[in-house]
Design an enzyme around this catalytic site. Structure first.
Site, PDB file in Angstrom:
ATOM      1  N   PRO B  16      64.955  45.681  55.744  1.00 24.67           N
ATOM      2  CA  PRO B  16      64.915  46.562  54.571  1.00 24.67           C
ATOM      3  C   PRO B  16      63.574  46.589  53.835  1.00 24.67           C
ATOM      4  CG  PRO B  16      66.065  44.537  54.049  1.00 24.67           C
ATOM      5  CD  PRO B  16      65.737  44.471  55.515  1.00 24.67           C
ATOM      6  N   ASP B  39      57.194  53.492  61.400  1.00 26.69           N
ATOM      7  CA  ASP B  39      57.635  54.528  60.470  1.00 26.69           C
ATOM      8  C   ASP B  39      56.946  54.366  59.124  1.00 26.69           C
ATOM      9  OD1 ASP B  39      59.348  55.513  62.323  1.00 26.69           O
ATOM     10  OD2 ASP B  39      61.134  54.520  61.535  1.00 26.69           O
ATOM     11  N   LYS B  61      57.336  60.642  59.748  1.00 23.17           N
ATOM     12  CA  LYS B  61      57.483  62.096  59.623  1.00 23.17           C
ATOM     13  C   LYS B  61      58.109  62.421  58.274  1.00 23.17           C
ATOM     14  CE  LYS B  61      60.062  62.260  63.173  1.00 23.17           C
ATOM     15  NZ  LYS B  61      60.600  61.287  63.923  1.00 23.17           N
ATOM     16  N   GLY B  93      64.813  48.945  58.768  1.00 19.62           N
ATOM     17  CA  GLY B  93      66.230  48.638  58.956  1.00 19.62           C
ATOM     18  C   GLY B  93      66.505  48.212  60.384  1.00 19.62           C
ATOM     19  N   ASP B  94      67.589  48.751  60.941  1.00 22.77           N
ATOM     20  CA  ASP B  94      67.947  48.495  62.338  1.00 22.77           C
ATOM     21  C   ASP B  94      67.590  49.726  63.161  1.00 22.77           C
ATOM     22  OD1 ASP B  94      69.716  46.831  64.346  1.00 22.77           O
ATOM     23  OD2 ASP B  94      70.322  48.924  64.550  1.00 22.77           O
ATOM     24  N   THR B 122      70.127  46.183  58.607  1.00 19.96           N
ATOM     25  CA  THR B 122      70.173  47.565  58.153  1.00 19.96           C
ATOM     26  C   THR B 122      70.328  47.628  56.625  1.00 19.96           C
ATOM     27  OG1 THR B 122      71.157  49.738  58.559  1.00 19.96           O
ATOM     28  CG2 THR B 122      72.671  47.885  58.539  1.00 19.96           C
ATOM     29  N   ALA B 123      69.837  48.732  56.040  1.00 23.54           N
ATOM     30  CA  ALA B 123      69.750  48.861  54.586  1.00 23.54           C
ATOM     31  C   ALA B 123      71.066  48.572  53.860  1.00 23.54           C
ATOM     32  CB  ALA B 123      69.256  50.255  54.233  1.00 23.54           C
ATOM     33  N   MET B 175      70.206  58.172  53.267  1.00 21.28           N
ATOM     34  CA  MET B 175      69.437  59.400  53.010  1.00 21.28           C
ATOM     35  C   MET B 175      70.283  60.464  52.328  1.00 21.28           C
ATOM     36  SD  MET B 175      67.553  59.478  56.769  1.00 21.28           S
ATOM     37  CE  MET B 175      68.972  58.789  57.664  1.00 21.28           C
TER      38      MET B 175
END
Lengths: 263, 263
Positions: B16, B39, B61, B93-94, B122-123, B175
């Site tokens: 995270p 990322d 992106k 995250g994952d 993961t978050a 998201m």
């Protein structure tokens, strides 16, 4: 640099079993805690990383042989912290996913004991990584669902899923029990198509890993490996049935284990 | 001891954001890889752990400013591995949860490039830990569901959930975008009761973390923090509305950041 603080309880995720999948924070807490209370599923290789002066105690309740009650665990955590010790409560996977951490947190809050939760890699993520398959996919899996199959032990009649299961989901069943025919029936009733891939992975991401996969129509008779077992169901598992190879790492640790067993 | 192998692509979860929540394996791969493609969400503190001779490149992106296509990323991974380099593809995250890893894996398989997936925290798990709240609970939450709110950007009309959402679920929306009123409406249509707790957590488990919470009936007007944002919805979030305190660690890093900002 993190060190375990006196009078504090750390609810720590130990990840799926491979010591390399511990977080840095989990490792540092293991290295500095006075007391460690762990579940049965946490393997020896992880416990070996603990501070050698730490008191390491299993509080596991596996296989219906209750050695300690949940209340008993709460009392141990609270008493140890109140005695001024730094306490790690080590749970396999992530502490907040099917780990009864909620009850321990509530007890610690009620007792006004300082605590912290250290997240870990939950079994589903490790299983996906070991298979080299995504758990979500822009085309076929925009939802990821974790549920439990506790009921398969006969204690609970609740199905793994009631009502319609979304078509674009990957369903992961933790602790599915041995009765795949029951789970297959429940999934069919939830509208899962007969050709949806189903995968059973035993001891995911460890040297004892084994994988079995088929379509839902054959799932009721699939031979699964021993617990800890995880089911992964959904279109995202399709490459597995198309014979996609496993990623390196898994091949490596599984073949290494086979060699050692043969030697 | 793990080292990154030449000619191999490692799809690695960076967790995270907190560098201490990297896995040991992720750290060792970062320390030994020749090339790292990451990322935008991976923070500087994590990238700082990379081998200082590594070529570190952002292939993010974010914010609708496409700098490189998904196909372009595949080409970079494949070419680098074929040139004999050890390659880390670092995802926040994952990697298998809403990370488009499936497409990258398919491209690597088609190109017969060796790869490995290294799972991460993961978050959702980090958010639960930061809040000190379980994501599953024996009484109120026997299912944990991850979905995305991509649609909130206006590109996609699919609701976060169609049909009836189980009462005993914790729903995590990755998201979610800015339109909470739309999500509130969709949740109401999915049968979520008006008094179910809803929590929005921004920059979870980092020094910039902020949390807002209310019941579904007020959720449409809740002021949420900036992206990356995560929504957690369900009865397991109840202690948050009852004023349960945050665990230590979060208070510590948030107050430390406030001090530094003030200094």
């Amino acid at each position: 640099m993190t060190t375990a603080q006196k009078g504090t309880v750390y609810l720590v995720g130990a990840g799926p079993g491979d010591p390399e999948l511990l977080t840095l924070r989990a490792l540092r807490l293991l290295e500095t805690a006075d007391v460690i209370f762990h579940d049965d599923l946490v393997p020896e290789e992880v416990l070996a990383l603990a501070n050698r002066h730490a008191l390491v105690t299993s509080v596991g309740k596996r296989c219906g042989r209750p050695r300690i009650t949940q209340q008993g665990i709460h009392a141990l955590l609270i008493e140890s912290a109140r005695a001024g010790q730094s306490v790690v409560r080590l749970k396999s996977g992530d502490p907040l996913v099917f780990g009864r951490a909620g009850e321990e947190i509530a007890a610690l809050r009620a007792a006004r004991v300082a605590f912290e939760v250290v997240p870990g890699v939950t079994a589903a993520l490790a299983a996906g990584a070991a298979l080299g398959l995504p758990l979500t996919d822009r085309k076929s899996a925009s939802k990821l669902i974790f549920c439990t199959g506790h009921h398969a032990t006969g204690k609970d009649e609740t199905p793994v899923w009631s009502g319609l299961l979304p078509e674009d989901a990957t369903l992961v069943v933790y602790m599915p029990g041995r009765d795949t025919s029951r789970i297959a029936r429940e999934l069919s009733l939830s509208g899962v198509a007969q050709d949806v891939p189903c995968c059973a992975i035993s001891h995911a991401a460890t040297s004892r890993q084994s994988v079995a996969a088929c379509r839902l129509q054959e799932f009721g008779t699939l031979e699964c490996g021993p617990a800890p077992l995880l089911l992964l169901i959904g279109r995202a598992m399709e490459p597995l049935l198309e014979g996609a190879g496993m990623p390196n790492r898994v091949r490596e640790i599984v073949s290494q284990a086979a060699e050692e067993a043969g030697a």
